[in-house]
Scaffold this active site. Structure first.
Site, PDB file in Angstrom:
ATOM      1  N   ASP A  53       0.778  -1.129  -0.055  1.00 58.44           N
ATOM      2  CA  ASP A  53      -0.031  -0.049  -0.043  1.00 58.44           C
ATOM      3  C   ASP A  53       0.769   1.122  -0.022  1.00 58.44           C
ATOM      4  OD1 ASP A  53      -1.723   1.999   0.464  1.00 58.44           O
ATOM      5  OD2 ASP A  53      -2.001   1.524   2.702  1.00 58.44           O
TER       6      ASP A  53
ATOM      7  N   ASN B 282      -0.342   4.518  -0.115  1.00 54.55           N
ATOM      8  CA  ASN B 282      -0.971   5.580   0.126  1.00 54.55           C
ATOM      9  C   ASN B 282      -1.616   5.641   1.537  1.00 54.55           C
ATOM     10  OD1 ASN B 282      -3.159   4.017  -0.551  1.00 54.55           O
ATOM     11  ND2 ASN B 282      -3.970   5.578  -2.025  1.00 54.55           N
TER      12      ASN B 282
ATOM     13  N   ASP C 289      -4.116   3.939   2.913  1.00 52.12           N
ATOM     14  CA  ASP C 289      -5.355   3.542   2.938  1.00 52.12           C
ATOM     15  C   ASP C 289      -5.986   1.954   3.290  1.00 52.12           C
ATOM     16  OD1 ASP C 289      -4.860   2.090   0.594  1.00 52.12           O
ATOM     17  OD2 ASP C 289      -6.592   3.137  -0.378  1.00 52.12           O
TER      18      ASP C 289
ATOM     19  N   ASP D 214      -1.693  -1.393  -3.862  1.00 56.91           N
ATOM     20  CA  ASP D 214      -2.237  -0.657  -5.064  1.00 56.91           C
ATOM     21  C   ASP D 214      -0.894  -0.730  -6.037  1.00 56.91           C
ATOM     22  OD1 ASP D 214      -0.097   1.332  -3.954  1.00 56.91           O
ATOM     23  OD2 ASP D 214      -1.672   2.183  -2.690  1.00 56.91           O
TER      24      ASP D 214
ATOM     25  N   ASP E  31      -4.717 -10.948 -15.469  1.00 55.55           N
ATOM     26  CA  ASP E  31      -5.798 -11.894 -15.245  1.00 55.55           C
ATOM     27  C   ASP E  31      -6.899 -11.463 -16.017  1.00 55.55           C
ATOM     28  OD1 ASP E  31      -6.987 -13.993 -13.694  1.00 55.55           O
ATOM     29  OD2 ASP E  31      -6.041 -13.373 -11.639  1.00 55.55           O
TER      30      ASP E  31
ATOM     31  N   ASP F   6      -9.015 -16.554 -16.131  1.00 57.37           N
ATOM     32  CA  ASP F   6      -9.747 -17.328 -14.924  1.00 57.37           C
ATOM     33  C   ASP F   6     -11.007 -17.991 -15.494  1.00 57.37           C
ATOM     34  OD1 ASP F   6     -10.598 -16.805 -11.846  1.00 57.37           O
ATOM     35  OD2 ASP F   6     -12.363 -16.095 -12.925  1.00 57.37           O
TER      36      ASP F   6
ATOM     37  N   GLU G 106      -7.030 -21.202 -16.418  1.00 56.95           N
ATOM     38  CA  GLU G 106      -7.375 -21.853 -15.045  1.00 56.95           C
ATOM     39  C   GLU G 106      -8.573 -22.861 -15.405  1.00 56.95           C
ATOM     40  OE1 GLU G 106      -9.034 -21.038 -10.563  1.00 56.95           O
ATOM     41  OE2 GLU G 106      -9.922 -19.653 -12.187  1.00 56.95           O
TER      42      GLU G 106
ATOM     43  N   HIS H 122      -3.961 -17.527  -4.759  1.00 51.48           N
ATOM     44  CA  HIS H 122      -4.969 -16.596  -4.140  1.00 51.48           C
ATOM     45  C   HIS H 122      -6.332 -17.245  -3.603  1.00 51.48           C
ATOM     46  CE1 HIS H 122      -6.370 -16.451  -8.041  1.00 51.48           C
ATOM     47  NE2 HIS H 122      -7.481 -16.076  -7.561  1.00 51.48           N
ATOM     48  N   ASP H 123      -6.227 -18.452  -4.213  1.00 50.54           N
ATOM     49  CA  ASP H 123      -7.544 -19.284  -3.914  1.00 50.54           C
ATOM     50  C   ASP H 123      -7.193 -20.505  -3.034  1.00 50.54           C
ATOM     51  OD1 ASP H 123      -9.456 -17.854  -5.485  1.00 50.54           O
ATOM     52  OD2 ASP H 123      -9.116 -19.165  -6.946  1.00 50.54           O
TER      53      ASP H 123
END
Length: 558
Positions: free
Chosen positions: A21, A23, A25, A29, A98, A199, A253, A329-330
């Site tokens: 990150d 910034n 928040d 990003d 992706d 995907d 995938e 990520h899954d």
């Protein structure tokens, strides 16, 4: 030997929301990614697979796209993207986007139009059906729990969503849909990207007539959409109209893909994709009842796991190309699922898993933090979870299937996708150096010990070991192109295989247990006295024994 740059490459997956990150928040990003590109250069990877950064209402963390040619505001601007792409290219790193085209967000302009009326020009961009006997058009279940159909009162019809209710499926049988998708893909290629990870691409062609399936424990059926009747026809068209015009890396995938289907998707003739992700090795073992799908799955016995990976290694040999991965990520963190994430064995087993995977034939994928030995977060509170799949499954299984809160929390700790989505652990400062704000999801509590700053400067760290694995692949053709043969297939503790290229040989030995195990005599007999130890995760080896989670690779000539 059919050589290609993407066969020799190592890919690194970035999940942008959790990477860096810039910034404050609390959300990763694009500028954060740009800031950390030198770190990836140091690691030695060739390609970044960037999880979705397109405009999205974020129902499924960016996999619900509302505008394919705009950037999610939380991630920055298109100027930020262009700057990241240019800097990556300066460093010799390629960018693979992706691509999510089985479905869009329900906030995409196409769907906003489609739902207005039955005669809208965009109506057939999606899959609409009348209800049957006052209920859904068929008994298909969504991958995210519940029915795969949502009623829309505006036109008194249902639309299909194989995932979230906010992810309506595109109708790939409509040539206008395909033309629009291909036009968008060409736009990104002209911008200078280097490939696509596609995907759930095996689901784009639905079975004719959308028939009912056999219901499972939840009362819903599997849609049977995997490897549908026209999927290869549509991918060949994509290849003709987009992919063949650029020098790209492409991976699909493909859940539910068989070895025979994979030979079509990733055929050596280059008519569809370069490779596929298949998931046979990441699922539960055959001894598990798996009443609740993935949630109550168990690790499969090592002989079964070896057999699966070896079948793909030998089955695609010379016909198609493998993608090699243990985490993304899954998936839960690989060291927690396949290795041992205890303080005693986390590092050593992370190195062993990396060795076992990277020495196989195929293109290896490293998921962010895997190179540090990051592990599952084991959240104790349901409110710490963010993943829609996990939260929906908790609700469905506790409310309709009688699973207790404690049992379900055990499932989530072990296998929730959020385990892979906790912030990247950069250093031992607050929030692991990921953000100066409040992170969108909690940081794993072990970050003071497990972080990039500490590992980069330690020659014995998991990071340094991964650097060596990647360098060895770049330096040794046998690791990329050599034939594969499994040894000692029934051994319940050891994964042993050879790679062969001309007179060159590699012998890969991996102990998947915390016990010392004897190397079988028929294996030691094959290793000549002058064999070179190419890499190993122990500083001292024991003759004819592998120590807990030990890995060794010997190189020699016949």
């Amino acid at each position: 030997m059919n050589k290609a740059w993407w066969k020799e490459a190592v890919v690194y997956q970035i999940y942008p929301r959790s990477f860096m990150d810039s910034n404050g928040d609390g959300i990763g990003d694009l500028n954060g990614i740009t800031e950390k590109l030198e770190y990836l250069k140091e690691l030695g990877i060739d390609v970044i697979w960037l999880s979705p950064v397109y405009q999205s209402p974020n129902d499924d963390n960016g996999y619900d796209i509302s505008d394919y040619q705009a950037i999610m505001e939380e991630f920055g601007t298109m100027e930020d993207y262009d700057r990241m792409l240019a800097r990556a290219h300066e460093l010799g790193i390629k960018i693979m986007m992706d691509l999510v085209v089985n479905h869009t967000s329900d906030e995409h302009a196409w769907f906003v139009e489609s739902r207005k009326s039955v005669d809208n020009p965009y109506r057939d961009f999606y899959i609409w059906r009348k209800g049957k006997d006052g209920k859904e058009p068929n008994n298909w279940g969504s991958c995210f729990s519940g029915s795969a159909w949502k009623y829309d009162p505006q036109t008194d019809m249902y639309f299909l969503h194989l995932f979230s209710k906010k992810q309506p499926d595109l109708n790939w049988d409509n040539p206008k849909v395909r033309d629009q998708v291909f036009e968008m893909m060409n736009w990104w290629c002209e911008k200078g990207i280097d490939g696509f990870r596609m995907d759930v691409i095996s689901l784009i062609s639905k079975p004719e007539g959308l028939p009912d399936g056999i219901p499972g424990e939840t009362g819903y059926a599997d849609s049977g959409c995997a490897n549908g009747p026209h999927v290869h026809e549509y991918l060949k068209e994509m290849n003709r109209k987009v992919l063949s015009h650029y020098d790209l890396i492409t991976v699909g995938e493909a859940s539910g893909v068989t070895l025979e289907e994979a030979k079509k998707y990733a055929n050596a003739d280059g008519s569809e994709l370069n490779m596929v992700f298949q998931f046979e090795h990441t699922g539960g073992g055959p001894e598990a009842d798996n009443h609740y799908g993935k949630w109550d799955s168990h690790k499969m016995p090592l002989p079964v796991w070896k057999k699966i990976l070896s079948r793909w290694q030998t089955g695609l040999e010379g016909k198609a190309w493998n993608s090699l991965f243990l985490s993304n990520h899954d998936q839960p963190r690989s060291v927690s699922w396949f290795g041992n994430d205890s303080e005693q064995y986390r590092e050593i087993s992370a190195k062993m898993l990396g060795t076992c995977l990277h020495m196989m034939q195929g293109t290896p994928y490293v998921y962010q933090g895997e190179e540090l030995g990051m592990c599952n977060a084991y959240f104790d509170q349901l409110e710490d979870y963010r993943d829609i799949e996990s939260l929906n499954a908790y609700k469905e299984l506790t409310e309709t299937c009688g699973v207790s809160h404690e049992e379900m929390m055990g499932y989530l700790k072990r296998i929730s996708r959020d385990n892979a989505r906790t912030p990247m652990q950069w250093d031992d400062s607050a929030n692991a150096g990921f953000t100066t704000g409040t992170p969108w999801i909690k940081v794993n509590s072990n970050y003071p010990k497990v972080n990039a700053k500490q590992e980069i400067s330690d020659p014995d760290s998991v990071f340094s070991y991964y650097k060596k694995l990647i360098r060895l692949r770049h330096e040794n053709e046998i690791i990329v192109y050599g034939d594969y043969e499994l040894l000692a297939p029934e051994d319940e503790a050891l994964f042993i295989y050879t790679r062969m290229l001309g007179t060159q040989r590699l012998m890969v030995l991996c102990n998947f247990t915390e016990k010392e195990v004897s190397i079988p005599a028929e294996v030691t007999e094959q290793i000549p006295a002058d064999a070179k130890l190419l890499i190993g995760n122990y500083s001292k080896q024991k003759e004819e024994m592998l120590q807990a989670y030990e890995a060794r690779v010997y190189a020699y000539h016949l």
